[in-house]
Write a protein that holds these residues in place. Structure first.
Motif, mmCIF file in Angstrom:
data_model
loop_
_atom_site.group_PDB
_atom_site.id
_atom_site.type_symbol
_atom_site.label_atom_id
_atom_site.label_comp_id
_atom_site.label_asym_id
_atom_site.label_seq_id
_atom_site.Cartn_x
_atom_site.Cartn_y
_atom_site.Cartn_z
ATOM 1 N N ASP A 29 -2.626 1.074 -7.268
ATOM 2 C CA ASP A 29 -2.051 1.345 -5.867
ATOM 3 C C ASP A 29 -1.058 2.582 -6.088
ATOM 4 O OD1 ASP A 29 -3.246 -0.369 -4.506
ATOM 5 O OD2 ASP A 29 -1.624 -2.019 -4.666
ATOM 6 N N HIS A 30 -0.518 2.919 -7.391
ATOM 7 C CA HIS A 30 0.359 4.120 -7.459
ATOM 8 C C HIS A 30 -0.460 5.111 -8.257
ATOM 9 C CE1 HIS A 30 4.073 2.354 -5.816
ATOM 10 N NE2 HIS A 30 3.638 1.265 -6.307
ATOM 11 N N VAL A 31 -1.058 4.691 -9.393
ATOM 12 C CA VAL A 31 -1.653 6.028 -10.055
ATOM 13 C C VAL A 31 -2.817 6.584 -9.645
ATOM 14 C CG1 VAL A 31 -0.755 4.788 -12.160
ATOM 15 C CG2 VAL A 31 -2.926 4.624 -11.738
ATOM 16 N N ILE A 32 -3.618 5.926 -8.768
ATOM 17 C CA ILE A 32 -4.723 6.666 -8.141
ATOM 18 C C ILE A 32 -5.063 6.398 -6.683
ATOM 19 C CG2 ILE A 32 -6.358 4.803 -9.016
ATOM 20 C CD1 ILE A 32 -8.313 7.046 -9.659
ATOM 21 N N LYS A 33 -4.822 5.337 -5.995
ATOM 22 C CA LYS A 33 -5.424 5.033 -4.810
ATOM 23 C C LYS A 33 -4.843 6.094 -3.648
ATOM 24 C CE LYS A 33 -5.734 1.039 -1.574
ATOM 25 N NZ LYS A 33 -5.526 1.920 -0.303
ATOM 26 N N PRO A 34 -3.512 6.392 -3.573
ATOM 27 C CA PRO A 34 -3.013 7.514 -2.703
ATOM 28 C C PRO A 34 -3.895 8.636 -2.854
ATOM 29 C CG PRO A 34 -1.361 6.426 -4.064
ATOM 30 C CD PRO A 34 -2.282 6.033 -4.481
ATOM 31 N N ALA A 35 -4.406 9.168 -3.919
ATOM 32 C CA ALA A 35 -5.055 10.454 -3.996
ATOM 33 C C ALA A 35 -6.444 10.362 -3.740
ATOM 34 C CB ALA A 35 -5.251 10.701 -5.618
ATOM 35 N N ILE A 36 -7.131 8.937 -3.969
ATOM 36 C CA ILE A 36 -8.420 8.837 -3.308
ATOM 37 C C ILE A 36 -8.629 8.518 -1.817
ATOM 38 C CG2 ILE A 36 -10.595 7.219 -3.752
ATOM 39 C CD1 ILE A 36 -9.673 9.095 -6.010
ATOM 40 N N ASP A 37 -7.488 8.060 -1.462
ATOM 41 C CA ASP A 37 -7.344 7.756 0.030
ATOM 42 C C ASP A 37 -7.258 9.131 0.648
ATOM 43 O OD1 ASP A 37 -7.588 4.905 -0.164
ATOM 44 O OD2 ASP A 37 -5.342 4.648 0.092
ATOM 45 N N ALA A 38 -6.474 10.242 -0.003
ATOM 46 C CA ALA A 38 -6.276 11.441 0.630
ATOM 47 C C ALA A 38 -7.714 12.090 0.683
ATOM 48 C CB ALA A 38 -5.080 12.071 -0.046
ATOM 49 N N PHE A 39 -8.317 11.975 -0.757
ATOM 50 C CA PHE A 39 -9.574 12.716 -0.692
ATOM 51 C C PHE A 39 -10.631 12.295 0.338
ATOM 52 C CE2 PHE A 39 -14.055 12.879 -1.928
ATOM 53 C CZ PHE A 39 -14.165 14.136 -2.381
ATOM 54 N N ASN A 40 -10.721 11.034 0.455
ATOM 55 C CA ASN A 40 -11.650 10.281 1.371
ATOM 56 C C ASN A 40 -11.416 10.905 2.932
ATOM 57 O OD1 ASN A 40 -13.249 8.679 -0.259
ATOM 58 N ND2 ASN A 40 -11.903 7.043 -0.141
#
Length: 355
Positions: free
Chosen positions: A54-65
């Motif tokens: 939830d911290h190390v990758i999810k925000p970035a993937i959500d932003a990419f999508n």
């Protein structure tokens, strides 16, 4: 005499409207075909469990999508969800999954420099050391060279995570206290701390909390205070050793080469921005968390091995570096860079290095 037909203004406008309507119709008919080719779909697995992801990758993937605007969608999977962590590299290479976020070490990358992934002992003191080493001291080019020799996988970008400290069910106040402790850790980090009498243990990530509760293991040397609290391990350990064997974990993004090459250039750029966003988020999240949880966490008692005694461990690390350097010319080059970097930081003094 040839007959000519005079086109009235009304006829001209009428024909123009019909021609325009035809063009619109052609565009409309073509649209379903274009949409049928999209979105590009990827499956990306991270080394991290759900709470950590939830911290190390999810925000970035959500932003990419969101930024990809329907042209590409990345589905995110957490540790061991699709394939075991130790098979992650091979899964990306085979195309079983499209991409991964992990350290080279625990995903069993078949390159000589994989040993420097995760926690190479005392390679860094602060998290900012990692992006500096990759972007300004030449490690980026070395990693591109190493992975360029392996078919099927493209190395994309490296960044920093948290330091490596011991969180245990038994107190550690001297090197003697480390002897015999069964500790969950990374492969290379485990090789090193075994020289201190620690017994490295490998388990699936989701089994760690239960293993700590049952006494199967005595602790972890996997992360810093931020993760220890965030993923729940602070609930089943009692002590946190402030001495660490590395100031930051180094990990990377990887993609299946065929899938990466098929991505349009503008989406590649968006993904590169997303990776940078992920790296930046971790820089401030971990820097905040390490101090916050040490001082206000309230669950773990802090212990410290005296500095003069811990210096023995640092000296052992330099011996370990020499052994790794002897394994390949490229490894030797990396070790030389690490030594040069450390010397530069010492000469620069505070705030780069104290003492």
């Amino acid at each position: 005499m040839t007959d000519t037909k005079t086109i009235s203004k009304r006829d001209f406008l009428r024909k123009s409207i019909l021609t325009g309507a035809g063009a619109v119709g052609a565009t409309t008919l073509a649209a379903p075909y274009v949409r049928a080719q999209a979105p590009i779909k990827w499956r990306l697995q991270t080394y991290a469990g759900p709470a950590l992801a939830d911290h190390v990758i999810k925000p970035a993937i959500d932003a990419f999508n969101k930024a990809a605007n329907g042209e590409m969608v990345i589905e995110l999977y957490t540790a061991d969800q699709l394939v075991p962590q130790g098979e992650l590299f091979r899964a990306v290479q085979a195309g079983t999954i499209d991409a991964a976020q992990s350290d080279d070490d625990s995903m069993a990358s078949p390159v000589d420099v994989a040993v420097f992934g995760a926690y190479f002992p005392f390679a860094s003191r602060y998290s900012l050391d990692v992006p500096v080493l990759w972007n300004w001291y030449g490690l980026k080019e070395i990693w591109e060279e190493a992975y360029g020799e392996v078919p099927g996988v493209t190395w994309l970008s490296a960044g920093a995570w948290d330091p490596c400290n011991f969180a245990t069910t038994k107190p550690i106040r001297s090197l003697e206290d480390l002897k015999g402790l069964r500790v969950y850790t990374f492969p290379t980090g485990g090789q090193f701390i075994s020289r201190l009498g620690v017994v490295p243990v490998t388990l699936p990530w989701e089994d760690i909390e239960v293993a700590l509760q049952t006494g199967e293991i005595d602790g972890i040397a996997w992360c810093g205070a931020t993760e220890t609290y965030s993923v729940g391990w602070a609930n089943v350990t009692k002590y946190y050793l402030t001495n660490n064997i590395s100031g930051a974990w180094s990990g990377s993004f990887f993609a299946n080469s065929e899938k990466w090459n098929a991505v349009p250039e503008h989406l590649k750029e968006i993904f590169k921005l997303a990776m940078d966003s992920s790296h930046y988020y971790r820089q401030h999240w971990y820097w905040w968390g390490e101090a916050h949880y040490r001082t206000t966490g309230g669950k773990l008692e802090l212990t410290t091995i005296p500095e003069d005694e811990w210096k023995k461990v640092e000296d052992m690390a330099l011996e370990f570096w020499g052994e790794i350097a002897a394994k390949s010319e490229r490894n030797a080059k990396v070790v030389d860079i690490l030594k040069n970097y450390q010397e530069t930081m010492r000469k620069a003094g505070a705030p780069y290095r104290y003492g």
